[in-house]
Write an enzyme that holds these catalytic residues in place. Structure first.
Site, PDB file in Angstrom:
ATOM      1  N   LYS A   1      -1.478  -1.311  -4.095  1.00 39.52           N
ATOM      2  CA  LYS A   1      -2.491  -0.255  -4.080  1.00 39.52           C
ATOM      3  C   LYS A   1      -1.717   1.052  -4.049  1.00 39.52           C
ATOM      4  O   LYS A   1      -1.136   1.424  -3.026  1.00 39.52           O
ATOM      5  CB  LYS A   1      -3.394  -0.375  -2.856  1.00 39.52           C
ATOM      6  CG  LYS A   1      -4.402   0.760  -2.714  1.00 39.52           C
ATOM      7  CD  LYS A   1      -5.089   0.705  -1.370  1.00 39.52           C
ATOM      8  CE  LYS A   1      -6.114   1.803  -1.165  1.00 39.52           C
ATOM      9  NZ  LYS A   1      -5.611   3.167  -1.329  1.00 39.52           N
TER      10      LYS A   1
ATOM     11  N   TYR B   1       0.867  -1.182   0.000  1.00 45.92           N
ATOM     12  CA  TYR B   1       0.000   0.000   0.000  1.00 45.92           C
ATOM     13  C   TYR B   1       0.904   1.232   0.000  1.00 45.92           C
ATOM     14  O   TYR B   1       1.553   1.536   0.994  1.00 45.92           O
ATOM     15  CB  TYR B   1      -0.907  -0.034   1.236  1.00 45.92           C
ATOM     16  CG  TYR B   1      -1.843   1.149   1.406  1.00 45.92           C
ATOM     17  CD1 TYR B   1      -2.110   2.049   0.373  1.00 45.92           C
ATOM     18  CD2 TYR B   1      -2.485   1.354   2.626  1.00 45.92           C
ATOM     19  CE1 TYR B   1      -2.976   3.112   0.554  1.00 45.92           C
ATOM     20  CE2 TYR B   1      -3.360   2.412   2.818  1.00 45.92           C
ATOM     21  CZ  TYR B   1      -3.601   3.292   1.787  1.00 45.92           C
ATOM     22  OH  TYR B   1      -4.453   4.352   1.967  1.00 45.92           O
TER      23      TYR B   1
END
Length: 307
Positions: A167, A139
């Site tokens: 992400k 992330y």
């Protein structure tokens, strides 16, 4: 393990964690939100990330949120659980719990506050990878971690054993699309494809999905990706145009905060206006209560046809 070991694609709302007005964890509203997203056809949800206010939850609450969302989803959509913490050991502990509870995968940013150097970022994910058994997502959240995972660093991380996705929430669009092109052969990439520029990238290079802050549009968000999958880029472009109009009216550049309050605070206020179950924020976040701000937010929703 690589991108081919998971089937994740499409629109995954970043799931808010509902609290009561007094600040208690509200699992009933949480379950209602899972049902709402399932009914709207979301392809997955990302739980206990930035929108999920993980930073204000106890260890026990984070585990309860993971268990409740996985149980309520009951296989209707993919569930990824955020496990960000200050050390690889803590991150791995949250990850092992989430995977044991039935999560499809876990994700984590580099530890907040520490502002790791590139070699330290690689070592952090190598340590987490060695301590868990299941799909792991990087992330990239520069505003929270103080680290922006650029293309070269993402390239290194994509080769770590169980990392199957990234992400990428960098505010640098050029960097994002360069990263997507570089690593998509090995990992799934979720990011800002749902824009006019993103549609053109999807036409020519492809892309996997978007993790957005909740879903203000509802069903049209997953429909965007379904249009892409069937080659209907004209329909996808129309939704991208709507997104490109809406979001600058509500969110600051880079999507790290709202014009009218903190990201989670504004999102939950908007969800309430739309009749979506989102509950309240928990301190240190404060709710948006200014009448003029609420009026302006509602006016944006009306102007864009959402109310």
């Amino acid at each position: 393990m690589n991108r081919d070991d998971v089937d994740w694609q499409g629109y995954f709302p970043a799931f808010v964690t509902p609290f009561t007005e007094s600040g208690d964890l509200d699992l009933d509203t949480l379950r209602a939100l899972v049902d709402h997203y399932a009914a709207e056809g979301m392809h997955g949800i990302v739980v206990n990330g930035t929108c999920g206010e993980w930073f204000s939850q106890t260890t026990e609450e984070r585990r309860a949120v993971a268990e409740a969302t996985v149980s309520q989803a009951a296989g209707r959509m993919r569930v990824l659980i955020g496990c960000t913490a200050y050390t690889a050991k803590e991150t791995a502990e949250f990850a092992r719990h989430a995977l044991a509870a039935g999560a499809d995968g876990v994700l984590a940013s580099p530890p907040p506050y520490a502002k790791l150097f590139p070699d330290e970022v690689v070592a952090f994910y190598e340590d987490v990878n060695a301590a868990i058994d299941g799909p792991l997502v990087v992330y990239n959240w520069p505003h929270g971690s103080g680290v922006d995972i650029g293309t070269d660093l993402a390239d290194r991380l994509a080769d770590i054993g169980q990392i199957v996705g990234i992400k990428d929430s960098t505010p640098d669009a050029d960097q994002f699309f360069a990263t997507s092109l570089r690593v998509r052969d090995r990992v799934r990439v979720f990011g800002p494809y749902m824009s006019a520029r993103g549609v053109e990238v999807l036409r020519t290079e492809g892309g996997d999905g978007t993790v957005g802050g909740g879903s203000l549009f509802g069903r049209p968000d997953p429909e965007f990706w379904e249009s892409v999958w069937r080659g209907d880029f004209d329909s996808a472009a129309k939704h991208a145009e709507a997104s490109d109009r809406l979001f600058p009216k509500l969110w600051l550049p880079g999507g790290w905060a709202g014009h009218f309050g903190a990201y989670q605070s504004q999102l939950k206020a908007l969800m309430a206006m739309l009749g979506q179950p989102g509950g309240h924020v928990r301190r240190p976040r404060l709710p948006v209560t200014d009448p003029e701000s609420l009026k302006a937010m509602r006016a944006v929703l009306v102007e864009e046809g959402l109310l």
